[in-house]
Structures are given as structure tokens and as C-alpha cells.
Design an enzyme around this catalytic site. Structure first.
Site, PDB file in Angstrom:
ATOM      1  N   MET A  17     -40.879 -18.326  31.218  1.00  0.00           N
ATOM      2  CA  MET A  17     -41.456 -19.180  31.999  1.00  0.00           C
ATOM      3  C   MET A  17     -40.810 -19.474  33.349  1.00  0.00           C
ATOM      4  O   MET A  17     -39.756 -19.618  33.246  1.00  0.00           O
ATOM      5  CB  MET A  17     -41.620 -20.556  31.461  1.00  0.00           C
ATOM      6  CG  MET A  17     -42.359 -20.705  30.171  1.00  0.00           C
ATOM      7  SD  MET A  17     -42.568 -22.743  29.265  1.00  0.00           S
ATOM      8  CE  MET A  17     -40.802 -22.377  28.305  1.00  0.00           C
ATOM      9  N   GLN A  70     -38.457  -9.325  32.036  1.00  0.00           N
ATOM     10  CA  GLN A  70     -39.691  -9.238  32.306  1.00  0.00           C
ATOM     11  C   GLN A  70     -40.119  -8.640  33.842  1.00  0.00           C
ATOM     12  O   GLN A  70     -39.504  -9.316  34.575  1.00  0.00           O
ATOM     13  CB  GLN A  70     -40.404 -10.528  32.206  1.00  0.00           C
ATOM     14  CG  GLN A  70     -42.059 -10.163  32.076  1.00  0.00           C
ATOM     15  CD  GLN A  70     -42.995 -11.459  32.131  1.00  0.00           C
ATOM     16  OE1 GLN A  70     -42.882 -12.362  32.903  1.00  0.00           O
ATOM     17  NE2 GLN A  70     -43.693 -11.555  31.122  1.00  0.00           N
ATOM     18  N   CYS A 100     -49.437 -13.694  33.090  1.00  0.00           N
ATOM     19  CA  CYS A 100     -49.217 -14.775  33.782  1.00  0.00           C
ATOM     20  C   CYS A 100     -50.285 -15.035  35.014  1.00  0.00           C
ATOM     21  O   CYS A 100     -50.624 -13.881  35.651  1.00  0.00           O
ATOM     22  CB  CYS A 100     -47.958 -14.462  34.462  1.00  0.00           C
ATOM     23  SG  CYS A 100     -47.211 -16.173  35.581  1.00  0.00           S
ATOM     24  N   LYS A 142     -46.835  -8.262  27.701  1.00  0.00           N
ATOM     25  CA  LYS A 142     -47.377  -9.359  27.391  1.00  0.00           C
ATOM     26  C   LYS A 142     -48.593  -9.562  28.046  1.00  0.00           C
ATOM     27  O   LYS A 142     -48.506  -9.420  29.296  1.00  0.00           O
ATOM     28  CB  LYS A 142     -46.142 -10.371  27.872  1.00  0.00           C
ATOM     29  CG  LYS A 142     -46.550 -11.815  27.562  1.00  0.00           C
ATOM     30  CD  LYS A 142     -45.456 -12.930  27.650  1.00  0.00           C
ATOM     31  CE  LYS A 142     -46.049 -14.235  27.528  1.00  0.00           C
ATOM     32  NZ  LYS A 142     -46.545 -15.026  28.725  1.00  0.00           N
ATOM     33  N   GLY A 204     -49.380 -19.068  22.191  1.00  0.00           N
ATOM     34  CA  GLY A 204     -50.291 -20.336  22.783  1.00  0.00           C
ATOM     35  C   GLY A 204     -50.461 -21.558  21.999  1.00  0.00           C
ATOM     36  O   GLY A 204     -50.786 -21.177  20.679  1.00  0.00           O
ATOM     37  N   GLY A 227     -43.600 -21.406  24.295  1.00  0.00           N
ATOM     38  CA  GLY A 227     -43.278 -21.855  25.716  1.00  0.00           C
ATOM     39  C   GLY A 227     -43.042 -23.569  25.873  1.00  0.00           C
ATOM     40  O   GLY A 227     -41.960 -23.905  25.723  1.00  0.00           O
TER      41      GLY A 227
HETATM   42  C1  LIG Z   1     -43.997 -23.121  33.984  1.00  0.00           C
HETATM   43  C2  LIG Z   1     -44.648 -21.777  33.378  1.00  0.00           C
HETATM   44  C3  LIG Z   1     -44.161 -20.586  33.781  1.00  0.00           C
HETATM   45  C4  LIG Z   1     -44.515 -19.356  33.170  1.00  0.00           C
HETATM   46  N1  LIG Z   1     -43.974 -18.356  33.460  1.00  0.00           N
HETATM   47  C5  LIG Z   1     -44.618 -16.888  32.947  1.00  0.00           C
HETATM   48  C6  LIG Z   1     -43.845 -15.763  33.282  1.00  0.00           C
HETATM   49  O1  LIG Z   1     -42.993 -15.667  34.344  1.00  0.00           O
HETATM   50  N2  LIG Z   1     -44.311 -14.498  32.689  1.00  0.00           N
HETATM   51  C7  LIG Z   1     -45.265 -14.902  31.559  1.00  0.00           C
HETATM   52  O2  LIG Z   1     -45.437 -13.512  31.024  1.00  0.00           O
HETATM   53  N3  LIG Z   1     -45.663 -15.796  31.189  1.00  0.00           N
HETATM   54  C8  LIG Z   1     -45.285 -17.085  32.024  1.00  0.00           C
HETATM   55  N4  LIG Z   1     -45.829 -18.267  31.492  1.00  0.00           N
HETATM   56  C9  LIG Z   1     -46.794 -18.324  30.334  1.00  0.00           C
HETATM   57  C10 LIG Z   1     -46.152 -18.611  28.910  1.00  0.00           C
HETATM   58  O3  LIG Z   1     -45.064 -17.428  28.740  1.00  0.00           O
HETATM   59  C11 LIG Z   1     -46.819 -18.622  27.724  1.00  0.00           C
HETATM   60  O4  LIG Z   1     -47.576 -17.408  27.640  1.00  0.00           O
HETATM   61  C12 LIG Z   1     -47.668 -19.720  27.956  1.00  0.00           C
HETATM   62  O5  LIG Z   1     -47.177 -20.892  28.471  1.00  0.00           O
HETATM   63  C13 LIG Z   1     -48.591 -20.192  26.615  1.00  0.00           C
HETATM   64  O6  LIG Z   1     -47.493 -20.484  25.669  1.00  0.00           O
HETATM   65  P1  LIG Z   1     -47.346 -22.004  25.152  1.00  0.00           P
HETATM   66  O7  LIG Z   1     -48.499 -22.610  24.887  1.00  0.00           O
HETATM   67  O8  LIG Z   1     -46.457 -21.912  23.814  1.00  0.00           O
HETATM   68  O9  LIG Z   1     -46.735 -22.801  26.479  1.00  0.00           O
HETATM   69  C14 LIG Z   1     -45.570 -19.450  32.178  1.00  0.00           C
HETATM   70  C15 LIG Z   1     -45.894 -20.662  31.711  1.00  0.00           C
HETATM   71  C16 LIG Z   1     -45.479 -21.933  32.163  1.00  0.00           C
HETATM   72  C17 LIG Z   1     -45.723 -23.113  31.643  1.00  0.00           C
END
Ligand SMILES: Cc1cc2nc3c(=O)[nH]c(=O)nc-3n(C[C@H](O)[C@H](O)[C@H](O)COP(=O)(O)O)c2cc1C
Length: 346
Positions: A17, A70, A100, A142, A204, A227
Site C-alpha cells: 500500500m 513491487q 493499483c 498482482k 480484498g 491490506g
Molecule cells: C492506501 C493504499 C495504497 C495502495 N497502494 C498499492 C500499491 O502500491 N500497489 C498495489 O499493488 N496495490 C496497492 N493498493 C491495493 C492493496 O494492495 C489491496 O489490493 C487493496 O487494498 C485490497 O485489499 P484490502 O481490502 O485487504 O485492503 C493500495 C491500497 C490502499 C488502500
């Protein structure tokens, strides 16, 4: 659970994240039960590699193996170069970001936008694998379930990735179009798992130990990635690990134990970012830690006015001590409350 030559201690991963999963947070999550952590994305743009932001993201001092970085970008040759650059700086696994939705990345057709252009996505995957193979560095991918509801091509892309030599695929159960709206769906993740031989990671909306068990059962995934639910609650990994192993809930951490973990995290955080930036970026971590606790919102507002790390530390310490007078363990928050908070974060 293995990624290439690396045997992982468990199948619970903390998600990359941007602005959150920095080295101190990754180390904290691993200490509290995450078996694996992927760094925030590093751009493939060479002109930014020496910026303070990218050098902090590429800082792996003291981090346990395997170090996974990443990379995000839109050009196959630049992505191959970015992989090699990060391997030189200690990366042992390279993860390609096709998940992302951030505009900054998508306006340049990177991240999940790449899922819309399969030939380009394929060229990037092949170039990165070719760049990593001579170093024996596994490449992982990813992604989301697809670009939009009508174009859920995760299975096709995952097959392409597997044939190109990718070692593991993570799928966030939403389309690019959804952003973070709606609920994650797990049928597409199950279809990806059924189609591949390499490990598949489900991601997710996993916000509790029970949800973790349910997602493992419905998807058949080899591992779970968490996340937003780990923000302010990094002990969720050991809670899930305990529940999966025993079928019983681990009691919430003792208030004074949680305080200790958070204070140690803050010290590491200030160490990486320095006083000025450290105080400002620590506010979100402190806010996440207290937001669902009694009186947490009021404390958060006051704490946001503090300008010095020592004042933040004192305020947090006092606040937790007062909470400890009333509760031995952190008061439990309901699953619904956690889901609301996750929706707010998205
Ligand atoms: C603040 C934030 C930053 C994120 N940055 C990235 C990132 O740099 N690379 C990525 O692949 N996903 C990124 N994501 C997506 C997360 O890796 C994840 O796929 C998504 O939050 C869903 O998972 P969760 O429901 O457990 O949060 C980000 C998510 C959030 C909330």
C-alpha cells in the site's frame, strides 16, 4: 507456501500500500504474524529513482528475507531495467503492479490499467521475467479481476503470466472500474486458482479471522493478502493465524502490549522519515490505531495538532495508559465497524 526458492513461514501476506506499507510497517506486520510483505510500488521512471520518496521505498535495512519489491510502469524495457535496479539494491522477489487503480499511475496506463492492454501486459511480464531470471529472482504479479465488469480477463492474463514464468499471482477481487467500491468477489479468484499450477493469493476485504477462513474455502487460494484491515491493527495476522490453526479466537492484545508495539513502530517510523516528515506521516498510523477505540476520534483530533515526535509519543503513551486503567485488553470492535472503517479508507 513457497515463492520460487523461498519457503514462507505462513500464508498470510501484508498488501503493498503506497504511503503505508513502508519498511517499519512491513517489519511490524511480520513481527505480528504476517508471513510475507511486499513493498510499496517503486516507479520504473529512472529520473525518479534518486528522489527521497523512491530511496526511502528502496530502503530494506534490517528487513528479513525474502525482500519483495513491487514495480510499476508502462514500458517493458523500463520495467526490465527497474527490476534489475531493484535486484542490485537487495530485492529477492520482483512483483509487477497490475492491481493499483491510482490515477497517477493509470493516467500513464500503468497499474491495473495494463489489464486492458493484454499485448502490452504480456510484453511487460516477459521482459521483467527475462531480466530477473539470470539472477534467480522470482517474478510475481498482482492484478485485479479485470478492467471492468464486462472485461474480467484475470484468468486469461494469469495463464499468460504462468506460461511466461511468473511464480505467483495475487488477485484483488474487484475490477479496475470499481476502485474500492462494492464488495470484493471471490468467484473470479477461484477461477484463477483452478486454472493455474503456480500459487494464487486471494485479496480484498479480508477484515477478520472468520472472513479469512471463508475466503480460503471459497477460492481454494494458497494464501491471503490483507491490506486496509491491518492499518492500525497489525496484530490481525496473528489473530487469523491462530484462528486458522485452532478454530478459536485469539483474545485482543492487552492494551499495554498494543501501546508497546505502536511506540516501537513510531520509533522506527521517525528513524526512516526524520523528525519533520516522520511526525506528519505518523499521524495516520496513530489515527488508525485509535479510531475504533473509545474516545479515539477525540484523541486523534488533538494528536493531529502536535508538531514534535516526543509530544506524539507522550500523548499516545498517556492515552493508552488511561485506556489501560479501564480495560486490560483492547476493547473488541465489531466486524461491521471494521468494514465501515475500511470503506472510509478506500
Ligand atoms: C492506501 C493504499 C495504497 C495502495 N497502494 C498499492 C500499491 O502500491 N500497489 C498495489 O499493488 N496495490 C496497492 N493498493 C491495493 C492493496 O494492495 C489491496 O489490493 C487493496 O487494498 C485490497 O485489499 P484490502 O481490502 O485487504 O485492503 C493500495 C491500497 C490502499 C488502500
Amino acid at each position: 507456501m513457497r515463492i520460487g526458492p523461498f519457503e514462507l513461514p505462513n500464508r498470510l501476506f501484508v498488501a503493498p500500500m503506497a504511503g503505508v506499507t513502508d519498511r517499519p510497517f512491513r517489519q511490524l506486520c511480520r513481527r505480528l504474524g504476517a508471513g510475507y510483505a511486499v513493498s510499496e510500488m517503486v516507479t520504473s521512471r529512472k529520473d525518479l529513482w534518486h528522489s527521497l520518496k523512491t530511496s526511502r521505498r528502496a530502503d530494506h535495512t534490517g528487513e528479513a528475507a525474502p525482500i519483495a519489491v513491487q514495480i510499476a510502469g508502462t514500458d517493458a524495457a523500463m520495467m526490465a531495467e527497474a527490476a534489475a535496479y531493484n535486484i542490485d539494491r537487495g530485492a529477492q522477489i520482483i512483483d509487477i503492479n497490475m492491481g493499483c487503480p491510482a490515477k497517477k499511475v493509470c493516467s500513464k496506463w500503468a497499474g491495473s490499467a495494463l489489464m486492458q492492454d493484454e499485448p502490452l501486459a504480456t510484453a511487460i511480464i516477459e521482459a521483467v521475467v527475462a531480466s530477473c531470471a539470470p539472477h534467480g529472482v522470482p517474478v510475481t504479479l498482482k492484478m485485479r479481476t479485470g478492467w471492468c465488469q464486462a472485461e474480467r480477463n484475470a484468468v486469461r492474463l494469469a495463464r499468460i503470466a504462468e506460461s511466461a514464468g511468473v511464480a505467483m499471482v495475487t488477485v484483488h477481487g474487484r475490477t479496475r472500474e470499481q476502485g474500492y467500491k462494492g464488495a470484493a468477489e471471490y468467484d473470479t479468484i477461484a477461477a484463477v486458482k483452478a486454472a493455474l499450477r503456480i500459487p494464487v493469493v486471494a485479496n480484498g476485504d479480508i477484515s477478520s479471522a472468520r472472513k479469512a477462513r471463508e475466503v480460503l474455502a471459497t477460492t481454494g487460494a494458497d494464501a491471503l493478502m490483507i491490506g486496509r484491515a491491518a492499518q492500525g491493527r497489525p496484530w490481525i495476522f496473528r489473530e487469523i493465524a491462530h484462528f486458522l490453526a485452532t478454530g478459536e479466537d485469539l483474545p485482543p492484545p492487552e492494551v499495554l502490549q498494543a501501546k508497546q508495539w505502536l511506540l516501537e513502530h513510531l520509533q522506527e517510523h521517525y528513524g526512516l522519515y526524520g523528525e519533520f516528515t516522520g511526525v506528519r506521516t505518523a499521524r495516520k498510523h496513530i489515527g488508525w490505531a485509535v479510531r475504533a477505540l473509545p474516545g479515539g476520534e477525540a484523541f486523534r483530533a488533538q494528536m493531529n495538532l502536535l508538531e514534535r515526535s516526543e509530544d506524539q509519543v507522550l500523548a499516545l503513551s498517556d492515552w493508552f495508559d488511561r485506556l489501560a486503567d479501564l480495560h486490560q485488553r483492547l476493547p473488541a470492535t465489531s466486524g461491521a465497524a471494521n468494514d465501515d472503517l475500511m470503506a472510509l479508507e478506500a
